[in-house]
Each structure stands twice: as C-alpha cells, then as structure tokens.
Design an enzyme around this catalytic site. Structure first.
Site, mmCIF file in Angstrom:
data_model
loop_
_atom_site.group_PDB
_atom_site.id
_atom_site.type_symbol
_atom_site.label_atom_id
_atom_site.label_comp_id
_atom_site.label_asym_id
_atom_site.label_seq_id
_atom_site.Cartn_x
_atom_site.Cartn_y
_atom_site.Cartn_z
ATOM 1 N N LYS A 52 0.843 -1.196 0.000
ATOM 2 C CA LYS A 52 0.000 0.000 0.000
ATOM 3 C C LYS A 52 0.877 1.244 0.000
ATOM 4 C CE LYS A 52 -3.897 -2.263 2.264
ATOM 5 N NZ LYS A 52 -4.553 -2.649 3.519
ATOM 6 N N GLN A 96 -4.774 -1.372 9.774
ATOM 7 C CA GLN A 96 -4.681 -2.682 9.124
ATOM 8 C C GLN A 96 -5.287 -3.769 10.021
ATOM 9 O OE1 GLN A 96 -3.487 -3.352 5.918
ATOM 10 N NE2 GLN A 96 -4.249 -5.401 6.321
ATOM 11 N N ASP A 119 -11.218 3.060 4.353
ATOM 12 C CA ASP A 119 -11.685 1.686 4.204
ATOM 13 C C ASP A 119 -13.209 1.605 4.094
ATOM 14 O OD1 ASP A 119 -9.751 -0.250 3.903
ATOM 15 O OD2 ASP A 119 -9.300 -0.383 6.046
#
Ligand code: NAD
Length: 282
Positions: A52, A96, A119
């Site tokens: 990422k 994460q 997200d």
C-alpha cells in the site's frame, strides 16, 4: 472468454490517479496524505501495508506507516487515531486488520473520522452507502465494481449473486450492484442451494475463502465472474472459483492472483484522494 486483467486495469487507474494528484498539488499546493496504523508483526499484514505504501508513493501521495507491537494498549491506538483525525496533513486513515484480540475492532473503526475513513468501514459510511448517499466505499468491493463496469457499463436488470455476506466484501458489494439496478441475491454458508442460485446469475461475485468452491456447472454461459478469494493451497494461491473450468463457461472472469487484488490497492489510493478533495470543499 474475456480475462479481466486486474493488474492492467489497476495500472491504468493508478496512472489517472497520479495525474490527478499532480493537478491537486498545483491547485492546493499540497498532496493527499495516507496514514496507516500497523499493529503486530503478522506477515500478510506487513506485506499488504508495504504494498500500500509503495503504491501510495508511486502516485504521489504522502504516506505514513505507524507501527506498534501487538502488546500495545487499545487506548494508545484510539489516542493516535484522535491525533490523526485532527491532523490536516492526513486525508485518510487506515488501521490494518486483523487486530490483536485485546483491541476492540469496532471501537477502533468508530474512532476514525468518517471523512477520513478510506476503508469505508465506519457505520456512518456503511449507512450512507446502504441509503444510496455519498459515502466512502470499501476498497475491495469498489475494485470489483470497477472491474464489472469495465466489462459491462449497463447493469440494469442484471441478476447478481454474491457469495459471502461479510461487512468487508459481500454486503457493500451488494449495495453497489443494487445501486446499478441489479437484482441482487446475497448467499452465505446457510444458503440451501448455492449452485442453483449461481446458475441464475448474470454476475457472480465470490468472496468466501474456500478454494475453488465455484465450479463450471454453477455458472451459466456468458456470466461475469469476479473472484475475490485469496486462498493458500499446496498448488499456490487460488481463488474461490475453479478458474480453469469456469473460464470455459464464463463471458468474463478475473484470475487469482492478478484480478481483484491489484484493484483493492488502487481503490485505496482513489479513496484517499476522494477524502482529500472532500476536505478541501468543506
Ligand atoms: P469472511 O470470512 O468474513 O466471510 C466469508 C463469507 O463466506 C461469510 O459470509 C460466510 O457466510 C460465507 N461462506 C462460508 N462458507 C460458505 C459456503 N460453503 N457457501 C457459501 N458461503 C459461504 O471473508 P471475507 O473477509 O469476505 O473474505 C473472503 C475471501 O476474500 C477470503 O479468501 C479473503 O482472503 C479474500 N479477500 C480478498 C481481498 C482482495 O483484495 N482480493 C480482500 C479481502 C478479502
């Protein structure tokens, strides 16, 4: 049969995003910033976060990884998120997953400012998406959606079957296809006849986590098949769809790897830029 080349489509998207970032830099004299919180040393999480960051830097975003040992106290994480929420140089925040057991995932998700929730997991974004309002959209379903639209722009009246009802994949995927006027069925582990459901579908999205669950005789000719699954097996990484056989029936299909995966990361970058743009007009 069309092989949906997620790698190529994601590379094209990243190219567009890079151009967009350089235009934003000229307009606002700053670039969007992505902050990632990584807890513990789980190998897959380390790899995801590294990828990422690499992609974020490539398109010109500011990237910041904040690492903690898996013994970190929940309050430290919540305080850090609070600090990032207030930091104007941070456009997007990602924690994460998975988290260590002593940290409450829902508390962490709800601490993130919905306007920085790249997200799309915050209940406000989930609610907005299901109400058809502007929202942040979870990266993997957004990537799947863009791949489907790449094959077929008009989805009006199509029958879509989603396998899996997770908050991460199945449910937001269903909302996106519903918004495109598909007739959507969400199936799951208690579905009675999964094969019959799939056989009726013009679009099948498999997000299950069972290697090669979807077989050739589950898929009607000319269906679009999107395989979200990433399963480690003796023969390597495989998806939730038996690619070799299903590809003989399907109109279009994503491979694993090289299908949905690259789109997930590209959509994270897209979401970070989206958060930045929204913060500039507030
Ligand atoms: P999850 O475990 O949260 O959900 C799995 C879903 O599958 C559940 O809703 C369950 O009801 C359903 N299910 C289980 N067994 C079933 C069966 N026999 N028949 C029908 N449905 C069944 O999983 P998730 O987080 O949504 O992830 C699904 C898969 O996608 C995993 O392999 C994961 O690694 C992968 N994944 C890929 C990406 C990517 O970028 N490509 C991103 C996230 C997850």
């Amino acid at each position: 049969m069309i092989l949906i080349d997620g790698k190529k489509i994601a590379a094209e998207l990243r190219k567009e995003l890079k151009e967009e970032v350089s235009n934003l830099k000229i307009k606002y004299k700053k670039v969007p910033g992505l902050s990632v919180i990584l807890i513990g040393d789980l190998a897959p999480s380390q790899i995801y976060v590294k990828n990422k960051e690499k992609s974020a830097i490539e398109v010109g975003l500011k990237s910041n990884i904040i690492k903690y040992p898996d013994t970190v106290k929940e309050k430290v994480i919540l305080d850090k998120i609070d600090e990032l929420n207030k930091d104007e140089t941070v456009s997007g925040i990602l924690v994460q997953l998975p988290l260590p057991n002593h940290i409450d995932k829902q508390k962490v998700i709800e601490m993130i400012d919905p306007l920085k929730d790249v997200d799309g997991f915050h209940p406000i974004n989930v609610g907005n998406l299901s109400s058809g309002y502007q929202s942040m959209i979870p990266c993997t379903p957004l990537g799947c959606y863009l791949l489907i639209k790449n094959i077929e722009s008009d989805l009006n009246g199509k029958k879509a079957v989603i396998i899996g009802r997770s908050n991460l994949n199945g449910k937001p995927m269903a909302q996106l296809l519903l918004k495109e006027n598909c007739t959507v069925t969400i199936t799951h582990s208690k579905t009675k006849d999964l094969k019959a459901e799939c056989l009726a579908a013009d679009i099948v999205v498999a997000a299950v986590g069972i290697p090669e669950l979807v077989k050739r005789d589950w898929i009607k000719k000319d269906a679009i098949v999107i395989d979200v699954g990433i399963n480690k097996t003796d023969k390597g990484i495989v998806g939730d769809v038996a690619f070799d056989e299903v590809s003989k029936n399907a109109k279009a299909i994503t491979p694993v790897p090289g299908g949905v995966g690259p789109m997930t990361i590209a959509c994270l970058l897209k979401n970070t830029i989206e958060c930045f743009k929204r913060s500039q007009v507030l």
